[in-house]
Design an enzyme around this catalytic site. Sequence first.
Site, PDB file in Angstrom:
ATOM      1  N   HIS A 147     -24.750  10.011 -19.604  1.00 14.25           N
ATOM      2  CA  HIS A 147     -23.951  10.397 -17.984  1.00 14.25           C
ATOM      3  C   HIS A 147     -23.532  12.416 -18.332  1.00 14.25           C
ATOM      4  CE1 HIS A 147     -22.734   6.637 -17.163  1.00 14.25           C
ATOM      5  NE2 HIS A 147     -23.706   6.627 -16.993  1.00 14.25           N
ATOM      6  N   THR A 219     -16.175   0.815 -24.513  1.00 17.70           N
ATOM      7  CA  THR A 219     -17.463   0.659 -22.506  1.00 17.70           C
ATOM      8  C   THR A 219     -16.960  -0.900 -21.683  1.00 17.70           C
ATOM      9  OG1 THR A 219     -19.227   0.407 -21.025  1.00 17.70           O
ATOM     10  CG2 THR A 219     -19.626  -0.385 -23.319  1.00 17.70           C
TER      11      THR A 219
HETATM   12  P1  NAD Z   1     -13.956   2.843 -19.136  1.00 19.61           P
HETATM   13  O1  NAD Z   1     -13.255   3.176 -18.041  1.00 19.61           O
HETATM   14  O2  NAD Z   1     -14.843   1.708 -17.665  1.00 19.61           O
HETATM   15  O3  NAD Z   1     -13.628   1.747 -20.214  1.00 19.61           O
HETATM   16  C1  NAD Z   1     -13.028   1.774 -20.793  1.00 19.61           C
HETATM   17  C2  NAD Z   1     -12.932   0.789 -21.720  1.00 19.61           C
HETATM   18  O4  NAD Z   1     -12.755   1.424 -23.271  1.00 19.61           O
HETATM   19  C3  NAD Z   1     -13.194  -0.365 -21.497  1.00 19.61           C
HETATM   20  O5  NAD Z   1     -12.631  -1.791 -21.354  1.00 19.61           O
HETATM   21  C4  NAD Z   1     -11.137  -0.817 -22.620  1.00 19.61           C
HETATM   22  O6  NAD Z   1     -10.524  -1.726 -22.696  1.00 19.61           O
HETATM   23  C5  NAD Z   1     -11.758   0.252 -23.576  1.00 19.61           C
HETATM   24  N1  NAD Z   1     -10.733   0.692 -24.820  1.00 19.61           N
HETATM   25  C6  NAD Z   1      -9.930   1.212 -24.180  1.00 19.61           C
HETATM   26  N2  NAD Z   1      -9.158   1.858 -25.318  1.00 19.61           N
HETATM   27  C7  NAD Z   1      -9.835   1.088 -26.677  1.00 19.61           C
HETATM   28  C8  NAD Z   1      -9.367   1.793 -27.884  1.00 19.61           C
HETATM   29  N3  NAD Z   1      -8.949   2.147 -28.623  1.00 19.61           N
HETATM   30  N4  NAD Z   1     -10.789   1.051 -28.361  1.00 19.61           N
HETATM   31  C9  NAD Z   1     -12.582   0.384 -28.062  1.00 19.61           C
HETATM   32  N5  NAD Z   1     -12.533   0.162 -26.525  1.00 19.61           N
HETATM   33  C10 NAD Z   1     -11.303   0.741 -26.663  1.00 19.61           C
HETATM   34  O7  NAD Z   1     -15.463   3.239 -19.066  1.00 19.61           O
HETATM   35  P2  NAD Z   1     -16.827   2.726 -19.891  1.00 19.61           P
HETATM   36  O8  NAD Z   1     -17.276   1.956 -19.927  1.00 19.61           O
HETATM   37  O9  NAD Z   1     -17.606   4.199 -20.232  1.00 19.61           O
HETATM   38  O10 NAD Z   1     -17.764   3.348 -17.856  1.00 19.61           O
HETATM   39  C11 NAD Z   1     -17.058   4.458 -17.010  1.00 19.61           C
HETATM   40  C12 NAD Z   1     -17.259   6.007 -16.820  1.00 19.61           C
HETATM   41  O11 NAD Z   1     -16.393   6.714 -16.964  1.00 19.61           O
HETATM   42  C13 NAD Z   1     -19.168   6.809 -17.670  1.00 19.61           C
HETATM   43  O12 NAD Z   1     -19.762   6.755 -16.255  1.00 19.61           O
HETATM   44  C14 NAD Z   1     -18.059   7.256 -18.121  1.00 19.61           C
HETATM   45  O13 NAD Z   1     -19.007   8.333 -18.484  1.00 19.61           O
HETATM   46  C15 NAD Z   1     -16.851   8.041 -17.882  1.00 19.61           C
HETATM   47  N6  NAD Z   1     -15.802   8.149 -18.820  1.00 19.61           N
HETATM   48  C16 NAD Z   1     -15.668   8.666 -19.694  1.00 19.61           C
HETATM   49  C17 NAD Z   1     -14.795   9.472 -19.840  1.00 19.61           C
HETATM   50  C18 NAD Z   1     -14.983  10.465 -21.006  1.00 19.61           C
HETATM   51  O14 NAD Z   1     -15.590  10.918 -21.447  1.00 19.61           O
HETATM   52  N7  NAD Z   1     -14.027  10.364 -22.147  1.00 19.61           N
HETATM   53  C19 NAD Z   1     -13.131   8.905 -19.925  1.00 19.61           C
HETATM   54  C20 NAD Z   1     -13.467   8.410 -19.001  1.00 19.61           C
HETATM   55  C21 NAD Z   1     -14.580   7.583 -18.555  1.00 19.61           C
END
Ligand code: NAD
Length: 285
Positions: A147, A219
């Site tokens: 992404h 994820t």
């Molecule tokens: P999402 O926000 O949809 O899901 C996050 C997942 O992580 C949830 O299922 C949650 O239960 C889990 N989670 C929370 N804490 C955790 C931990 N300590 N260990 C393991 N799992 C944990 O995120 P996604 O699936 O990556 O998809 C959404 C979109 O969000 C992606 O396209 C991404 O680019 C973007 N995104 C990126 C960031 C980043 O770069 N850090 C942050 C937020 C969203």
Amino acid sequence: MAAEDGIRRLAAALREAQRVTVVTGAGVSAASGIPTFRGSGSDQLWSPSQNSSYRWPAASVAYSRGSAFGGRLRPEELATPEAFARDPNLVWEWYAWRRDLVARARPNRAHEVLAAWSRRFPRFTLVTQNVDGLHERAGTENVVRFHGSLWELACASRCAGSPPAWPHEEPFDELPPRCPSCGGLARPGVVWFGEMIPLEALARARAALDCDVCIAVGTSAVVYPAAALVAEAAERGAWTAEINPEATPASAAVDLALACPAEQALEDVEKLLSEGHPPRRSGLS
Ligand code: NAD
Ligand code: ZN
């Protein structure tokens, strides 16, 4: 099944593996203080007036106040081409806030273990949906960015004189940033909801699905096409696992669903792997 059994099973599968592919999402960065969009770790929605030092015209703030979330905006209201067309200042304000947050964050144990694994296995690919760059900062080899990156910009009108994306890691002098070629608006170099995954990233990710072990980490498994990767690896014969404290649509389909935070589970698996099996190579790339 107790988490301990799951940790042992994952370590056993990895001991036999030559080709390992890991698909990560926002959950791996939660322990670094970067909010996720969904699930645990998503308690930090953003609102323009509270979180940012940038001040924008009343129209932007009115937009947020008009939202159904009491002035707090959901990512789906911001990370889209439509949101950018409607209010580029507001979208840029959100990205500036996220860049600032990530710039002050550090890779956590989950990033560090995956970086070590990128040197431990003969073939290792890390496909990430994250745009924060923390896998790269931890020294991970062979990262496929599905992404894009918070640290790149692109011309919003894709003018002929600009490259597809260019790095910009420094704080912005002013928002919104401009395309140096045409002077028009620049946009974040990320893939927004409804946009295509870069073809090269897609091809590299799909090639990596011919593997012995494929693990989804942190994820929510609802954003496509990333969500389909682990299922495709299973169809091609890989042993699959998921690490996420919450159940996801993928949990029932994987060989092992570990309901633990990534930083804890990966650390525990790494301890078992390291007993008598130090990493093959050392040093950062
Ligand atoms: P999402 O926000 O949809 O899901 C996050 C997942 O992580 C949830 O299922 C949650 O239960 C889990 N989670 C929370 N804490 C955790 C931990 N300590 N260990 C393991 N799992 C944990 O995120 P996604 O699936 O990556 O998809 C959404 C979109 O969000 C992606 O396209 C991404 O680019 C973007 N995104 C990126 C960031 C980043 O770069 N850090 C942050 C937020 C969203
Ligand atoms: Zn341009």
